[in-house]
Design an enzyme around this catalytic site. Structure first.
Site, PDB file in Angstrom:
ATOM      1  N   ARG A 153      -2.059 -20.213 -41.189  1.00 49.81           N
ATOM      2  CA  ARG A 153      -3.057 -19.394 -41.882  1.00 49.81           C
ATOM      3  C   ARG A 153      -2.594 -19.162 -43.314  1.00 49.81           C
ATOM      4  NH1 ARG A 153      -8.287 -17.328 -40.526  1.00 49.81           N
ATOM      5  NH2 ARG A 153      -8.610 -15.384 -41.652  1.00 49.81           N
ATOM      6  N   GLU A 182       4.285   0.379 -10.512  1.00 51.71           N
ATOM      7  CA  GLU A 182       5.673   0.292 -10.023  1.00 51.71           C
ATOM      8  C   GLU A 182       6.600   1.231 -10.792  1.00 51.71           C
ATOM      9  OE1 GLU A 182       7.390  -3.442  -8.820  1.00 51.71           O
ATOM     10  OE2 GLU A 182       5.414  -4.375  -8.730  1.00 51.71           O
ATOM     11  N   ALA A 197       0.843  -1.204   0.000  1.00 50.20           N
ATOM     12  CA  ALA A 197       0.000   0.000   0.000  1.00 50.20           C
ATOM     13  C   ALA A 197       0.870   1.244   0.000  1.00 50.20           C
ATOM     14  CB  ALA A 197      -0.954  -0.012   1.189  1.00 50.20           C
TER      15      ALA A 197
END
Length: 385
Positions: free
Chosen positions: A271, A367, A129
């Site tokens: 693909r 962060e 916190a």
């Protein structure tokens, strides 16, 4: 598992290579079919699974072993591997480490003995916190107060964007105790999740669902013995914890980017367009080359920072900031290319690429946002010239 050649780099010991292999096998078995709609219950469940698998033993020091340390390379390998499999699993692991990091690094023997076995055993979820409504990356401007009252401290104020907010049983809270101005007047405290005066003011929703909350402290009284370290050491404690765990954020971004690259390689090989595999298009080859370059460059920066810290460097602020800045920004680019190559599937709700696109964005903010990392890098570079 895709490319594993990076495991042969000299940054690693054999036990790191075994960790990467064992965790990948475990994750492939355990992290399928997770319910991301109920993040609270899923996070609790993931923490229990991670504890049962023994992976949370890496998130904290071993309080029974005086020589135990946090191995940053192991932390990065675990976060990279978990992120590649499931972003919420990475989140669950990361918060057990970050949330209890101050106790691992600076806690008293009694604090370590009381809390770290609970965290390692998955019996308590932890939270870090630090952020406040008016002070995110500017930690020195924290205003939440902790006032000494006899044998207690009384906390008043708010925290916001707190990961595991609302479900944590352990909050490490940074508050102003007034030993000096700015960064010199902060201290760190252990606050149990059921402490009287701690309220969950608001649950916060984001584009990639995680347990997040705004916390209110209203006369929250805790014993003075819950202070971590000396009074006025809070800023030092916070920066030391981030110095360890900031590299692991970069590792999580690397895990997201690796998964995007792996999915893209499978896509372009299977693909067909204009009668040939998608990979035959030179433009597609160029995109894949750029993605591979970004992934390897990120890995080099991540594991350089982790290796330096594990080798005994007192601080790796510059190296960790470089790793976080480059890895998170370039993972965004890798995933964006993956979205483009996957076409409509890339933006289809529930598709792995769409999920990665939502997951990566927050890593460029928490962060220490990308621009803050640039400031750290510039200041550290100038200081060494």
């Amino acid at each position: 598992m895709g490319d594993t050649s990076w495991q042969d780099w000299p940054f690693f010991s054999d036990h790191h290579r075994k960790l990467a292999c064992d965790l990948d096998t475990w994750a492939a078995r355990e992290l399928t079919g997770l319910d991301h709609a109920n993040t609270d219950d899923t996070c609790r469940n993931l923490v229990s699974r991670l504890a049962a698998g023994g992976w949370l033993d890496y998130a904290t020091i071993d309080p029974k072993n005086a020589a135990s340390t946090l191995d940053v390379r192991s932390l990065c390998i675990i976060r990279e591997t978990l992120a590649r499999h499931d972003g919420l699993a990475d989140f669950a692991f990361a918060m057990q480490g970050l949330g209890s990091g101050a106790i691992s690094l600076f806690g008293t023997p009694a604090q370590k003995d009381e809390w770290l076995p609970l965290v390692r055993g998955g019996r308590v979820l932890s939270a870090f916190a630090l952020t406040e409504p008016q002070s995110g990356s500017d930690v020195a401007n924290i205003t939440l107060s902790a006032t000494r009252d006899g044998d207690d401290y009384v906390l008043d104020g708010e925290k916001t964007w707190i990961s595991n907010g609302g479900i944590a049983g352990l909050y490490v809270v940074f508050a102003r105790t007034g030993e000096g101005p700015g960064a010199k007047g902060l201290s760190a405290f252990i606050v149990p999740g059921d402490a009287p005066g701690l309220e969950i003011a608001e649950r916060l929703e984001t584009i990639a669902p995680h347990p997040l909350a705004r916390l209110r402290f209203a006369g929250c009284r805790i014993p003075a013995a819950n202070r971590i370290g000396e009074g006025g050491q809070g800023f030092k404690i916070a920066m030391s914890v981030l110095d360890v765990f900031r590299s692991t954020v970069a590792a999580a971004a690397l895990g997201f980017a690796r998964r995007a690259l792996d999915e893209t390689i499978h896509r372009v090989q299977n693909r067909h367009l204009f009668g040939a595999p998608l990979f035959d298009l030179q433009m597609v080859q160029g995109h894949v080359a750029d993605m591979a370059l970004d992934v390897d460059s990120s890995a080099l920066l991540v594991y350089r920072a982790a290796w330096l810290k594990d080798s005994g460097a007192a601080r790796v602020s510059r190296e960790a900031a470089m790793a976080k800045l480059f890895s998170t920004d370039h993972a965004q680019s890798v995933i964006d290319k993956a979205v483009q190559i996957h076409g409509g599937d890339g933006v289809r709700s529930g598709h792995i690429i769409e999920r990665l696109y939502r997951e990566i964005r927050a890593l460029r903010i928490y962060e220490g946002a990308s621009d803050v990392q640039r400031i750290i890098i510039a200041r550290q570079t100038l200081a060494h010239t």
